[in-house]
Design an enzyme around this catalytic site. Sequence first.
Site, PDB file in Angstrom:
ATOM      1  N   GLU A 226      38.944 -16.093 -30.071  1.00  0.00           N
ATOM      2  CA  GLU A 226      39.439 -15.430 -31.292  1.00  0.00           C
ATOM      3  C   GLU A 226      39.410 -16.508 -32.374  1.00  0.00           C
ATOM      4  O   GLU A 226      40.289 -17.371 -32.397  1.00  0.00           O
ATOM      5  CB  GLU A 226      40.863 -14.935 -31.072  1.00  0.00           C
ATOM      6  CG  GLU A 226      41.058 -14.033 -29.874  1.00  0.00           C
ATOM      7  CD  GLU A 226      40.632 -12.598 -30.155  1.00  0.00           C
ATOM      8  OE1 GLU A 226      40.131 -11.950 -29.233  1.00  0.00           O
ATOM      9  OE2 GLU A 226      40.807 -12.162 -31.301  1.00  0.00           O
ATOM     10  N   CYS A 261      43.940 -15.538 -39.777  1.00  0.00           N
ATOM     11  CA  CYS A 261      42.500 -15.413 -39.526  1.00  0.00           C
ATOM     12  C   CYS A 261      41.951 -14.196 -40.238  1.00  0.00           C
ATOM     13  O   CYS A 261      40.799 -14.167 -40.615  1.00  0.00           O
ATOM     14  CB  CYS A 261      42.249 -15.291 -38.037  1.00  0.00           C
ATOM     15  SG  CYS A 261      43.196 -13.968 -37.332  1.00  0.00           S
TER      16      CYS A 261
END
Length: 454
Positions: A226, A261
């Site tokens: 991720e 993110c």
Amino acid sequence: MKIKNPATNKIIAELEANNPQEVNELLKILQSGQKEWSQRSVGERLDCIVKFGSLIQQNKDELAALLTSETGKPLQQSLNEIVGAQNRIDHLIDNAEKWLADEVLVASGATHEKIVYEPLGVIANISAWNFPYNVGYNVFLYALVAGNAVLYKPSEFASLTGKQFEKYLYEAGVPNNVFKCAIGDGKLGQQILESEFDGYFFTGSHATGQKIAKSVAAKLVPLQLELGGKDPLFIADDVPNVKVAAINAAEGAFYNNGQSCCAVERIYVSESIYDEFVECFVEEVASYTIGDPNDTNTFIGPLTREPQLTVLKDQVNDALEKGAVLKTGGKAIDGEGYFFQPTVLVDCTHAMKVMKDESFGPIIGIQKVTTDAEAIALMQDTEYGLTSAIFTANENRAMQVLQQMNTGTVYWNCCDRVSPNVPWSGRKNSGLGATLSSQGIRAFVQPKSYHLRA
Ligand code: TXE
């Protein structure tokens, strides 16, 4: 390991870091505990996770203060994260047993066929600091419910929080040979890669993710990454209210100091509303309260990591050299902590780093576009593929754009959000594999196909 408070640059704690050679001892302990844990029913394992969730909520004020002290996250946002992360546990309560149950495909005729979903074994979770509850739960809670044992290495910038996860998991009944929190930085991370885990689940930067993929590729075990992003937002000229769009876009860009993110990392605006949007956006950003993250009125605290100050200064200077206009911010704030002024650069182009490289801080570049085709081309001009968003009143217009995005997540009239109901996945340099949703539940098991001829 010395733990610093990013708001004061003062050491607030010292933690005993694990020596790399301890990793293999921890692995052996986890291998010894995993078999019994995997023989418990999903329901029994889930009970422990539900208890863990209750303990976290009962202690959320203390835990929020701890998270703020080591990451600089404004207290209200720390509380929001801790309370919000419970939605992962609710998702497991509603879905784990269904997606982990045996699946009988053929129950008649000569040969019966079924699938049994077996845990991977002992998995390693190397995690990030920006949302340690969210990005941690996505992996280690789902892994535990599926019957795995977990070696969890929190980021060195969220180690105190990591130790609390271990404490409350044990209190909730997870055996201490089923979950271990290892304390250390990238060097300990490297040792974990050299050991023989049955799967590697990483959340962090693209650069580190690539190193991890190279290190473990030959092991032929499941690997999930991720990673970072450079998420675009297109503000179309038919938004019902430009000011509301600007306020929502600003929140998407500056929440958690832009250290998310899936934060909005670049904004494209239709030329007919560009000036109005910029004016509203700058007004909103200039109104943010910057200061002590322990003050519940603070919206912008310090950056978690000091080196990021240099990255942001460089992106501002590069943009200005190439013709961008600075509307607000642009500098680090003098004082003890790692504070950077919320910064808005306009009239940007893709020649500038601020429109191409991940900022992961309180800085945003805005670029004018004349057509949707131009917006689409610019949105696609990136090596990342995490999320993309469009604000528009028209659903067809939204779908036209979103269907062309090569990102794991797309947003219409929203941004910077994660839901456990749908997969969280990155494409290109944003990652590999998916957490959350039924796919995230099955990410921690491997199918065994039974062909049975009575
Ligand atoms: O990452 P780092 P950070 C991304 C975000 C940003 C980054 C920031 O976009 O790019 O994470 O997090 C360990 N071998 N996401 O600064 O430095 C290190 O100790 C093994 C995306 O923490 O990569 C830490 O535990 N391990 C995400 C972890 O790797 C190593 C959401 C991450 O560190 C190592 C949140 C090495 N060589 C943040 N070097 C998403 N997509 O959901 C470091 N580590």
